[in-house]
Design a protein around this motif. Sequence first.
Motif, PDB file in Angstrom:
ATOM      1  N   TRP A 148       0.826  -1.196   0.000  1.00 58.74           N
ATOM      2  CA  TRP A 148       0.000   0.000   0.000  1.00 58.74           C
ATOM      3  C   TRP A 148       0.867   1.254   0.000  1.00 58.74           C
ATOM      4  O   TRP A 148       1.921   1.283   0.629  1.00 58.74           O
ATOM      5  CB  TRP A 148      -0.911   0.015   1.229  1.00 58.74           C
ATOM      6  CG  TRP A 148      -1.850  -1.147   1.276  1.00 58.74           C
ATOM      7  CD1 TRP A 148      -1.595  -2.382   1.827  1.00 58.74           C
ATOM      8  CD2 TRP A 148      -3.158  -1.211   0.739  1.00 58.74           C
ATOM      9  NE1 TRP A 148      -2.679  -3.207   1.673  1.00 58.74           N
ATOM     10  CE2 TRP A 148      -3.662  -2.513   1.010  1.00 58.74           C
ATOM     11  CE3 TRP A 148      -3.969  -0.306   0.063  1.00 58.74           C
ATOM     12  CZ2 TRP A 148      -4.936  -2.929   0.621  1.00 58.74           C
ATOM     13  CZ3 TRP A 148      -5.244  -0.705  -0.320  1.00 58.74           C
ATOM     14  CH2 TRP A 148      -5.712  -1.989  -0.040  1.00 58.74           C
ATOM     15  N   LEU A 149       0.417   2.276  -0.751  1.00 57.01           N
ATOM     16  CA  LEU A 149       1.136   3.555  -0.747  1.00 57.01           C
ATOM     17  C   LEU A 149       0.977   4.217   0.610  1.00 57.01           C
ATOM     18  O   LEU A 149      -0.149   4.438   1.080  1.00 57.01           O
ATOM     19  CB  LEU A 149       0.598   4.488  -1.838  1.00 57.01           C
ATOM     20  CG  LEU A 149       1.312   4.425  -3.192  1.00 57.01           C
ATOM     21  CD1 LEU A 149       0.930   3.133  -3.916  1.00 57.01           C
ATOM     22  CD2 LEU A 149       0.974   5.633  -4.050  1.00 57.01           C
ATOM     23  N   HIS A 150       2.118   4.530   1.217  1.00 62.86           N
ATOM     24  CA  HIS A 150       2.157   5.080   2.565  1.00 62.86           C
ATOM     25  C   HIS A 150       2.920   6.408   2.517  1.00 62.86           C
ATOM     26  O   HIS A 150       4.048   6.464   2.043  1.00 62.86           O
ATOM     27  CB  HIS A 150       2.856   4.071   3.494  1.00 62.86           C
ATOM     28  CG  HIS A 150       3.010   4.534   4.909  1.00 62.86           C
ATOM     29  ND1 HIS A 150       2.324   3.949   5.950  1.00 62.86           N
ATOM     30  CD2 HIS A 150       3.766   5.523   5.461  1.00 62.86           C
ATOM     31  CE1 HIS A 150       2.664   4.552   7.086  1.00 62.86           C
ATOM     32  NE2 HIS A 150       3.543   5.511   6.805  1.00 62.86           N
ATOM     33  N   ARG A 151       2.324   7.457   3.003  1.00 60.90           N
ATOM     34  CA  ARG A 151       2.975   8.766   2.960  1.00 60.90           C
ATOM     35  C   ARG A 151       3.983   8.924   4.105  1.00 60.90           C
ATOM     36  O   ARG A 151       3.712   8.617   5.249  1.00 60.90           O
ATOM     37  CB  ARG A 151       1.926   9.870   3.091  1.00 60.90           C
ATOM     38  CG  ARG A 151       2.586  11.253   3.202  1.00 60.90           C
ATOM     39  CD  ARG A 151       1.698  12.271   3.854  1.00 60.90           C
ATOM     40  NE  ARG A 151       2.497  13.396   4.341  1.00 60.90           N
ATOM     41  CZ  ARG A 151       1.992  14.575   4.651  1.00 60.90           C
ATOM     42  NH1 ARG A 151       0.709  14.787   4.549  1.00 60.90           N
ATOM     43  NH2 ARG A 151       2.774  15.529   5.087  1.00 60.90           N
ATOM     44  N   THR A 152       5.172   9.405   3.749  1.00 62.84           N
ATOM     45  CA  THR A 152       6.127   9.888   4.743  1.00 62.84           C
ATOM     46  C   THR A 152       6.297  11.382   4.482  1.00 62.84           C
ATOM     47  O   THR A 152       5.548  11.982   3.719  1.00 62.84           O
ATOM     48  CB  THR A 152       7.484   9.165   4.619  1.00 62.84           C
ATOM     49  OG1 THR A 152       8.053   9.486   3.347  1.00 62.84           O
ATOM     50  CG2 THR A 152       7.309   7.661   4.736  1.00 62.84           C
ATOM     51  N   ASP A 153       7.285  12.011   5.085  1.00 57.06           N
ATOM     52  CA  ASP A 153       7.466  13.449   4.898  1.00 57.06           C
ATOM     53  C   ASP A 153       7.901  13.797   3.484  1.00 57.06           C
ATOM     54  O   ASP A 153       7.437  14.783   2.907  1.00 57.06           O
ATOM     55  CB  ASP A 153       8.503  13.993   5.891  1.00 57.06           C
ATOM     56  CG  ASP A 153       7.930  14.073   7.298  1.00 57.06           C
ATOM     57  OD1 ASP A 153       6.695  14.115   7.415  1.00 57.06           O
ATOM     58  OD2 ASP A 153       8.722  14.074   8.252  1.00 57.06           O
ATOM     59  N   ASP A 154       8.806  13.003   2.895  1.00 55.95           N
ATOM     60  CA  ASP A 154       9.423  13.386   1.619  1.00 55.95           C
ATOM     61  C   ASP A 154       9.247  12.379   0.493  1.00 55.95           C
ATOM     62  O   ASP A 154       9.561  12.692  -0.655  1.00 55.95           O
ATOM     63  CB  ASP A 154      10.924  13.624   1.823  1.00 55.95           C
ATOM     64  CG  ASP A 154      11.192  14.734   2.818  1.00 55.95           C
ATOM     65  OD1 ASP A 154      10.527  15.774   2.717  1.00 55.95           O
ATOM     66  OD2 ASP A 154      12.063  14.547   3.685  1.00 55.95           O
ATOM     67  N   TYR A 155       8.773  11.196   0.778  1.00 52.53           N
ATOM     68  CA  TYR A 155       8.683  10.188  -0.267  1.00 52.53           C
ATOM     69  C   TYR A 155       7.546   9.211   0.034  1.00 52.53           C
ATOM     70  O   TYR A 155       6.991   9.180   1.128  1.00 52.53           O
ATOM     71  CB  TYR A 155      10.011   9.428  -0.417  1.00 52.53           C
ATOM     72  CG  TYR A 155      10.464   8.722   0.839  1.00 52.53           C
ATOM     73  CD1 TYR A 155      10.036   7.429   1.123  1.00 52.53           C
ATOM     74  CD2 TYR A 155      11.332   9.336   1.738  1.00 52.53           C
ATOM     75  CE1 TYR A 155      10.445   6.775   2.277  1.00 52.53           C
ATOM     76  CE2 TYR A 155      11.747   8.695   2.886  1.00 52.53           C
ATOM     77  CZ  TYR A 155      11.305   7.413   3.155  1.00 52.53           C
ATOM     78  OH  TYR A 155      11.698   6.777   4.296  1.00 52.53           O
ATOM     79  N   VAL A 156       7.224   8.401  -0.991  1.00 52.18           N
ATOM     80  CA  VAL A 156       6.201   7.371  -0.840  1.00 52.18           C
ATOM     81  C   VAL A 156       6.853   6.092  -0.337  1.00 52.18           C
ATOM     82  O   VAL A 156       7.800   5.587  -0.944  1.00 52.18           O
ATOM     83  CB  VAL A 156       5.494   7.105  -2.188  1.00 52.18           C
ATOM     84  CG1 VAL A 156       4.504   5.956  -2.049  1.00 52.18           C
ATOM     85  CG2 VAL A 156       4.766   8.359  -2.666  1.00 52.18           C
ATOM     86  N   ASN A 157       6.339   5.588   0.760  1.00 48.36           N
ATOM     87  CA  ASN A 157       6.838   4.340   1.331  1.00 48.36           C
ATOM     88  C   ASN A 157       5.858   3.223   0.977  1.00 48.36           C
ATOM     89  O   ASN A 157       4.761   3.472   0.513  1.00 48.36           O
ATOM     90  CB  ASN A 157       6.966   4.481   2.855  1.00 48.36           C
ATOM     91  CG  ASN A 157       8.001   3.539   3.437  1.00 48.36           C
ATOM     92  OD1 ASN A 157       8.432   2.598   2.778  1.00 48.36           O
ATOM     93  ND2 ASN A 157       8.402   3.778   4.671  1.00 48.36           N
ATOM     94  N   ARG A 158       6.278   1.991   1.203  1.00 49.05           N
ATOM     95  CA  ARG A 158       5.370   0.870   0.971  1.00 49.05           C
ATOM     96  C   ARG A 158       5.040   0.220   2.307  1.00 49.05           C
ATOM     97  O   ARG A 158       5.861   0.183   3.223  1.00 49.05           O
ATOM     98  CB  ARG A 158       5.970  -0.142   0.005  1.00 49.05           C
ATOM     99  CG  ARG A 158       7.154  -0.928   0.508  1.00 49.05           C
ATOM    100  CD  ARG A 158       7.588  -1.912  -0.558  1.00 49.05           C
ATOM    101  NE  ARG A 158       8.574  -2.866  -0.049  1.00 49.05           N
ATOM    102  CZ  ARG A 158       8.977  -3.938  -0.709  1.00 49.05           C
ATOM    103  NH1 ARG A 158       8.479  -4.181  -1.911  1.00 49.05           N
ATOM    104  NH2 ARG A 158       9.863  -4.760  -0.206  1.00 49.05           N
ATOM    105  N   CYS A 159       3.811  -0.260   2.410  1.00 44.57           N
ATOM    106  CA  CYS A 159       3.325  -0.792   3.676  1.00 44.57           C
ATOM    107  C   CYS A 159       2.585  -2.097   3.391  1.00 44.57           C
ATOM    108  O   CYS A 159       1.903  -2.220   2.363  1.00 44.57           O
ATOM    109  CB  CYS A 159       2.390   0.228   4.328  1.00 44.57           C
ATOM    110  SG  CYS A 159       2.160  -0.002   6.098  1.00 44.57           S
ATOM    111  N   SER A 160       2.684  -3.067   4.284  1.00 44.85           N
ATOM    112  CA  SER A 160       2.058  -4.370   4.071  1.00 44.85           C
ATOM    113  C   SER A 160       0.563  -4.353   4.374  1.00 44.85           C
ATOM    114  O   SER A 160      -0.153  -5.297   4.044  1.00 44.85           O
ATOM    115  CB  SER A 160       2.745  -5.439   4.926  1.00 44.85           C
ATOM    116  OG  SER A 160       2.664  -5.072   6.299  1.00 44.85           O
ATOM    117  N   SER A 161       0.057  -3.266   4.999  1.00 42.58           N
ATOM    118  CA  SER A 161      -1.373  -3.147   5.284  1.00 42.58           C
ATOM    119  C   SER A 161      -1.806  -1.703   5.041  1.00 42.58           C
ATOM    120  O   SER A 161      -0.976  -0.832   4.785  1.00 42.58           O
ATOM    121  CB  SER A 161      -1.665  -3.543   6.735  1.00 42.58           C
ATOM    122  OG  SER A 161      -1.161  -2.559   7.628  1.00 42.58           O
TER     123      SER A 161
END
Length: 294
Positions: A148-161
């Motif tokens: 899943w697309l997960h927002r951080t401060d500066d970039y898109v992270n990936r998340c398992s849920s």
Amino acid sequence: NGVGQYTAPADIEERFAEIIAFCEGIGAGTTPDMIAEKMSELEALIASVQLNMPVAGKFYRIHNDNKYITSGVTGGRIALSETNNDAASVYYYDGSHLLAYGTGLYIGLNASDWTFEAVGSNDISAIEFIAAANGAVAKYNIKSGGRWLHRTDDYVNRCSSNTCGNAHNWTIEDVTWLPVAMNKEVGYATLYSPVELGLNNRVKAYTGKIAGDVFKMEEQTAVPANTGVVLELIPDAEVVDNYVYLPVQDATVTVSENELKGTLADEYISESSYVLSNKEGIGFYQAMLNFTVA
């Protein structure tokens, strides 16, 4: 009728009013079964209201609060930015994938993280949109390859849920004005758009065909969809940071003959290709595919 909006049955107000009237009339003669039946009706009515999903063939901007997904990269990951009015924040949805308008690269999910991939890569990831799992109004969760697309401060992270609250709640906006790169000093550019664009007194658009040893250009009343064109900047037209903004509109123009070929995705060209360049004056020059930089 667009992203961020909901579709509901045409008779939803009438059906909801009936349920409200029942609630207001509950009395001694009302049985538990009658109440359970109305509860089931209400639950079905709520479930019939659906958040509209992105549609293939359209441009979108995607953001979480004030951070937009861009076509830039930071630390090898897809960068987020508060800038939302240039080509870097525009994405094209083809029905399965998201393509960065600014670079012609697809969002991909490689072994490490979200990144960008070119045509032919095995890591171009199909995209799935769902209504935000936590019930946030008009927000989307975005999934690909089990992540899943997960927002951080500066970039898109990936998340398992998709259970990290607001970090997964993305807003999707229709792009109604497409930014088109246009150098004011040069005054010409090429463009290929999958949607028709109005000219809006900013540029002229031409298709063309080869007649003997001459490339003859034909002026169009709009930028036709899925058609290569040459753009000519109108004198004194407004150019902002080397962009003109052209309105997306319903298709009205079709072209039967045109030698200009375009692509939305970044692809390699052949040695026989000619590209618009400012070399010995502005014109079409044969592409240089093999060269070294000293």
